[in-house]
Structure formats: structure tokens, C-alpha cells
Design a protein around this motif. Structure first.
Motif, PDB file in Angstrom:
ATOM      1  N   TRP A   1       0.833  -1.196   0.000  1.00 24.45           N
ATOM      2  CA  TRP A   1       0.000   0.000   0.000  1.00 24.45           C
ATOM      3  C   TRP A   1       0.881   1.266   0.000  1.00 24.45           C
ATOM      4  CZ3 TRP A   1      -4.681   1.518  -1.163  1.00 24.45           C
ATOM      5  CH2 TRP A   1      -5.142   2.756  -0.700  1.00 24.45           C
TER       6      TRP A   1
ATOM      7  N   LEU B   1       2.370   1.763  -3.331  1.00 21.16           N
ATOM      8  CA  LEU B   1       1.386   2.351  -4.247  1.00 21.16           C
ATOM      9  C   LEU B   1       1.353   3.874  -4.102  1.00 21.16           C
ATOM     10  CD1 LEU B   1      -1.038   2.285  -6.239  1.00 21.16           C
ATOM     11  CD2 LEU B   1      -2.521   1.786  -4.274  1.00 21.16           C
ATOM     12  N   GLN B   2       1.424   4.359  -2.864  1.00 21.93           N
ATOM     13  CA  GLN B   2       1.415   5.818  -2.659  1.00 21.93           C
ATOM     14  C   GLN B   2       2.615   6.469  -3.341  1.00 21.93           C
ATOM     15  OE1 GLN B   2      -1.467   6.675  -1.188  1.00 21.93           O
ATOM     16  NE2 GLN B   2      -1.706   4.461  -0.979  1.00 21.93           N
TER      17      GLN B   2
ATOM     18  N   SER C   1       2.309   6.166  -7.231  1.00 20.88           N
ATOM     19  CA  SER C   1       1.261   7.047  -7.744  1.00 20.88           C
ATOM     20  C   SER C   1       1.751   8.486  -7.886  1.00 20.88           C
ATOM     21  CB  SER C   1       0.039   6.984  -6.819  1.00 20.88           C
ATOM     22  OG  SER C   1      -0.952   7.871  -7.264  1.00 20.88           O
TER      23      SER C   1
ATOM     24  N   ASP D   1       4.418   8.759 -10.713  1.00 21.57           N
ATOM     25  CA  ASP D   1       3.817   8.801 -12.052  1.00 21.57           C
ATOM     26  C   ASP D   1       3.129  10.140 -12.310  1.00 21.57           C
ATOM     27  OD1 ASP D   1       4.798   6.311 -12.613  1.00 21.57           O
ATOM     28  OD2 ASP D   1       2.892   5.244 -12.431  1.00 21.57           O
ATOM     29  N   THR D   2       2.613  10.754 -11.264  1.00 16.96           N
ATOM     30  CA  THR D   2       1.995  12.078 -11.411  1.00 16.96           C
ATOM     31  C   THR D   2       3.058  13.142 -11.685  1.00 16.96           C
ATOM     32  OG1 THR D   2       0.173  11.421  -9.962  1.00 16.96           O
ATOM     33  CG2 THR D   2       0.494  13.782 -10.299  1.00 16.96           C
TER      34      THR D   2
ATOM     35  N   ASP E   1       3.914  12.678 -15.196  1.00 16.14           N
ATOM     36  CA  ASP E   1       2.892  13.296 -16.052  1.00 16.14           C
ATOM     37  C   ASP E   1       3.157  14.796 -16.180  1.00 16.14           C
ATOM     38  OD1 ASP E   1       1.503  10.962 -16.476  1.00 16.14           O
ATOM     39  OD2 ASP E   1      -0.235  11.498 -15.258  1.00 16.14           O
TER      40      ASP E   1
ATOM     41  N   TYR F   1      -2.169  24.334 -11.913  1.00 14.87           N
ATOM     42  CA  TYR F   1      -3.045  23.259 -11.406  1.00 14.87           C
ATOM     43  C   TYR F   1      -2.220  22.209 -10.663  1.00 14.87           C
ATOM     44  CZ  TYR F   1      -6.327  19.311 -11.476  1.00 14.87           C
ATOM     45  OH  TYR F   1      -7.124  18.252 -11.124  1.00 14.87           O
ATOM     46  N   TYR F   2      -1.142  21.735 -11.309  1.00 18.25           N
ATOM     47  CA  TYR F   2      -0.285  20.721 -10.682  1.00 18.25           C
ATOM     48  C   TYR F   2       0.473  21.295  -9.486  1.00 18.25           C
ATOM     49  CZ  TYR F   2      -0.889  16.859 -13.981  1.00 18.25           C
ATOM     50  OH  TYR F   2      -1.412  15.801 -14.696  1.00 18.25           O
TER      51      TYR F   2
ATOM     52  N   LYS G   1      -1.455  21.597  -6.276  1.00 21.93           N
ATOM     53  CA  LYS G   1      -1.684  20.279  -5.669  1.00 21.93           C
ATOM     54  C   LYS G   1      -0.390  19.717  -5.053  1.00 21.93           C
ATOM     55  CE  LYS G   1      -5.759  19.045  -8.373  1.00 21.93           C
ATOM     56  NZ  LYS G   1      -6.722  18.657  -7.316  1.00 21.93           N
TER      57      LYS G   1
ATOM     58  N   MET H   1     -11.403  14.166  -7.903  1.00 23.46           N
ATOM     59  CA  MET H   1     -10.337  13.191  -8.118  1.00 23.46           C
ATOM     60  C   MET H   1      -8.978  13.857  -7.841  1.00 23.46           C
ATOM     61  SD  MET H   1     -11.720  10.292  -8.767  1.00 23.46           S
ATOM     62  CE  MET H   1     -12.925  10.771  -7.515  1.00 23.46           C
ATOM     63  N   PRO H   2      -8.009  13.110  -7.300  1.00 18.48           N
ATOM     64  CA  PRO H   2      -6.752  13.704  -6.833  1.00 18.48           C
ATOM     65  C   PRO H   2      -6.084  14.650  -7.850  1.00 18.48           C
ATOM     66  CG  PRO H   2      -6.845  11.427  -6.147  1.00 18.48           C
ATOM     67  CD  PRO H   2      -8.066  11.658  -7.004  1.00 18.48           C
ATOM     68  N   PHE H   3      -5.992  14.234  -9.114  1.00 17.88           N
ATOM     69  CA  PHE H   3      -5.428  15.122 -10.133  1.00 17.88           C
ATOM     70  C   PHE H   3      -6.383  15.268 -11.319  1.00 17.88           C
ATOM     71  CE2 PHE H   3      -1.749  14.685  -7.539  1.00 17.88           C
ATOM     72  CZ  PHE H   3      -1.022  15.854  -7.730  1.00 17.88           C
ATOM     73  N   GLY H   4      -7.698  15.200 -11.012  1.00 16.58           N
ATOM     74  CA  GLY H   4      -8.712  15.417 -12.041  1.00 16.58           C
ATOM     75  C   GLY H   4      -8.765  14.335 -13.097  1.00 16.58           C
ATOM     76  N   GLN H   5      -8.225  13.159 -12.771  1.00 20.25           N
ATOM     77  CA  GLN H   5      -8.155  12.091 -13.770  1.00 20.25           C
ATOM     78  C   GLN H   5      -8.646  10.760 -13.230  1.00 20.25           C
ATOM     79  OE1 GLN H   5      -3.940  12.300 -14.825  1.00 20.25           O
ATOM     80  NE2 GLN H   5      -4.460  13.361 -16.717  1.00 20.25           N
TER      81      GLN H   5
ATOM     82  N   VAL I   1      -6.717   6.671  -4.818  1.00 24.54           N
ATOM     83  CA  VAL I   1      -5.369   6.785  -5.396  1.00 24.54           C
ATOM     84  C   VAL I   1      -5.464   6.788  -6.923  1.00 24.54           C
ATOM     85  CG1 VAL I   1      -3.044   5.785  -5.437  1.00 24.54           C
ATOM     86  CG2 VAL I   1      -4.508   5.446  -3.434  1.00 24.54           C
ATOM     87  N   PRO I   2      -4.811   7.759  -7.586  1.00 18.07           N
ATOM     88  CA  PRO I   2      -4.831   7.785  -9.052  1.00 18.07           C
ATOM     89  C   PRO I   2      -3.620   7.059  -9.638  1.00 18.07           C
ATOM     90  CG  PRO I   2      -3.860   9.822  -8.261  1.00 18.07           C
ATOM     91  CD  PRO I   2      -4.116   8.962  -7.038  1.00 18.07           C
ATOM     92  N   GLN I   3      -3.541   7.044 -10.956  1.00 22.09           N
ATOM     93  CA  GLN I   3      -2.424   6.540 -11.779  1.00 22.09           C
ATOM     94  C   GLN I   3      -2.565   5.055 -12.131  1.00 22.09           C
ATOM     95  OE1 GLN I   3      -0.305   8.072 -13.519  1.00 22.09           O
ATOM     96  NE2 GLN I   3      -0.399  10.137 -12.673  1.00 22.09           N
TER      97      GLN I   3
END
Lengths: 205, 205
Positions: free
Chosen positions: A85, A88-89, A92, A95-96, A99, A130-131, A134, B48-52, B63-65
Motif C-alpha cells: 500500500w 502504491l502511494q 502514484s 507517475d503524477t 505526467d 493546477y499541478y 496540488k 479526483m486527486p489530479f482530475g483524472q 489513489v490515481p495513476q
């Protein structure tokens, strides 16, 4: 363990997190820096698995993909999660962050100048704030880190390429975001990294 | 284990590998499919965490991604490597498949039609065959798989979005690549997946 060879260009960008993690863990490696604009890269490119750098060579096998390599080295130096878990954090947010890098790459490497400008506008005006807002919230909640409220390879991943992001944006992106900057300060204050930053080849990004 | 909720649109694309892995492992989950073009997504997006999408919800945390979520579920159903080096091989090819997806996304989501066409040309002409020839070689060497010569989540990742790639390309990309197609056949011949493919909501990609 056979020697690790990391091949990239003479910049920080996508390989610096890997270099810093190796330094953090005291792991010896060959820090190969190919000349991006010379014949060296012309000859090397077709030999690379998908024509790209960085690559990691270990046990005679060459593996591409910076995020995959960064995660692999992070496991060696124990800057990963304590369970699936937690991993995963980390994965995630990495990967953001990747992005976010992709948003700049979407225009930066376009050859046609008018197309480049048309694509760049909305990225800098809308996507970037936006990014960053966050990211600022996340790094505040995590005490100057990107995940789990503590140092992980997600921090290294960001710090390694934060100057590259600014270079593609054409400005200092993080001026108004003190908690994002704190991630950089936190990583740079680790003794092994401090030494590395003082002695590594000086490059613009 | 608390119930897993997977939220995406009513398409396969980036969530289908996750759905297939959950089915493969016999793990119950809520397969939530938001209406992409209705008010549902307008209301959901800012939450959603990053709008996706996709996002995974477990223990009340969202969790996203898609790649990170796919890897996380793959660990649960044991379609990962047997050691860190093997996981690096899987992660590396998954990120390369994701890069390949990014090539299509680089033009597909551009609004300006003339810019879209200008960007699309070189991708279809040069980039696509470059990747497909390498993928064909890799899947041949790995007996109809993308890594380790056996079934891993890399296969699921590719199979889940292979129709999405064709949709963005506007053609069947894999006609001339029998070993890549074998990856799809191998995954679809797994009994739990065969049942899922027959009973899942029918979508174009």
C-alpha cells in the motif's frame, strides 16, 4: 554485486535521481555521460534498447526507463514503502510527477516553432499552476516530502529533475511554493547528497 | 480486505488491465464506470486527486495513476517478478509500452485539427513501426509475453489497452505482428479472463 553502469547525457534531468540514490546508498557505479551533440550519441543510440537514455547496465544486461531504474535502485537503498500500500502511494505520486514532466515535453521537443508556441501557452497558463498547487498541498501535508510523510525515492525523483522542469518552462516554477522547495532542501541536506552536489559535474539542468 | 472500488469511464483503455488482474485473482471489486460525457464526470472530476481517472479506492483512500494501480493489484495476484531484477524487467517494458501510448496521446487529444494532423503524421510513419518491430522481437524472444518468458502483469497492461491504441491510431496496428498478437491470445485464453471477456460490458476500445 557486479558493477552498475549508468549511461545518460551530461545533464541531471532523468538520471540524477538514480545517481543521487546510488550515492545515498554508497553504491559504486560508473557514471557514464555521453556527448549528446557529438558522434558518440549517433553511434550509441541504435545500440540502446529503445534508442533512449538513461540505461542501467548490470550483469551485462542493459535496461532502459528512468522511473523503473530509479525504483530498482531505491529498493537497494531502502527508500521504498514498508508494504504494498505504501509502495502504491509512492508509485502514484512518481507517475503524477512524471505526467507533469510530460506536459512540458508535449511542446518542448516539437520542431515547428509556431506549433510549439501554440501548445506551450495553455500548459504554462493552466496546467502548471493546477499541478503546482496540488504538489504544494501534498508536500505541506507530508512535511516537505511527496509521500508517506518521510523521505522516499519520490523525493529523489522530483529533486533530480526539478531544474530540468524549470529549463523546459523557461522560468523558476517553484518560487511561490515553499513546501515544494522544502523537498529540495530536505534531499540536499542529506550528508551524502550534500557532498555529491558539491562535487558532481556542474550542469545547467 | 476492505472492498476495492475502481472508478473509470465505460471503456477498457487504462483500466482494463486492472479489471482483468482483479478477475484473474478472483478479487471482488466495484467496477464503477462514470459517464464521460454527462454531468457525472463534471461533478466527479474536481474530486479526483489530479482530475483524472482511473482511481482505486481502498480503506477510504482514493489513489490515481493506472500503471501504479496495475502494479499494486499485480502484487496481490502474484503476476510480478520473483526478485528485484525481474521486477525491473517488467517495470521497464511497462513504461516503454506507456511511452508508446504517449506517442498517440501526443496528437490525439490536441483540439486544433491542423496541429493534430501535423503531429500525427510522423508518429504513424516513423515512431509506430520503430516500436512495433521492437515489441515483435521482444514478444518472440519471450514466447508470446512481454517479459521474463512467462505471464506477468506487463502482458495484462498491454492487452488491456491494445484496442485503445488502435483507436487512437485509426487502424489495426498489430496485423503484421504475430508475436504481439500472441500476447493478446495468451491472456484471453486464461479461463477467468475468457469468462470476463465474454461477460464484460461491450465497449469499442
Amino acid at each position: 554485486m557486479s558493477e552498475i553502469k549508468l549511461t545518460y547525457f551530461n545533464v541531471k534531468a532523468l538520471a540524477e535521481a538514480i545517481r543521487m540514490l546510488l550515492k545515498y546508498g554508497g553504491i559504486e557505479f560508473a557514471d557514464v555521460r555521453a556527448d549528446r551533440w557529438g558522434t558518440e550519441w549517433v553511434e550509441l543510440k541504435p545500440k540502446m534498447p529503445f534508442g533512449q537514455l538513461p540505461t542501467l547496465e548490470e550483469n551485462g544486461k542493459v535496461v532502459p526507463q528512468s522511473v523503473a531504474i530509479t525504483r530498482y535502485i531505491a529498493k537497494k537503498v531502502k527508500l521504498v514503502g514498508n508494504n504494498e500500500w505504501e509502495d502504491l502511494q509512492i508509485d502514484s505520486i512518481v507517475d503524477t510527477i512524471n505526467d507533469f514532466r510530460g506536459k512540458f515535453a508535449s511542446y518542448f521537443y516539437v520542431n515547428d516553432e509556431s506549433i510549439k508556441e501554440a501548445l506551450k501557452g495553455p500548459v504554462l497558463k493552466d496546467v502548471v499552476p493546477y499541478y503546482l498547487e496540488k504538489f504544494e498541498k501534498i508536500t505541506k501535508e507530508n512535511n516537505g516530502h511527496f509521500a508517506l510523510g518521510r523521505l522516499t525515492w519520490a523525493d529523489f525523483y522530483f529533486v533530480g529533475m526539478h531544474e530540468y522542469l524549470c529549463d523546459m518552462a523557461g522560468k523558476n516554477l517553484f518560487e511561490d511554493y515553499p513546501n515544494i522547495r522544502k523537498v529540495v532542501e530536505n534531499v540536499y541536506s542529506i550528508p551524502a547528497i550534500k557532498t555529491w552536489v558539491e562535487t558532481r559535474p556542474q550542469t545547467e539542468f
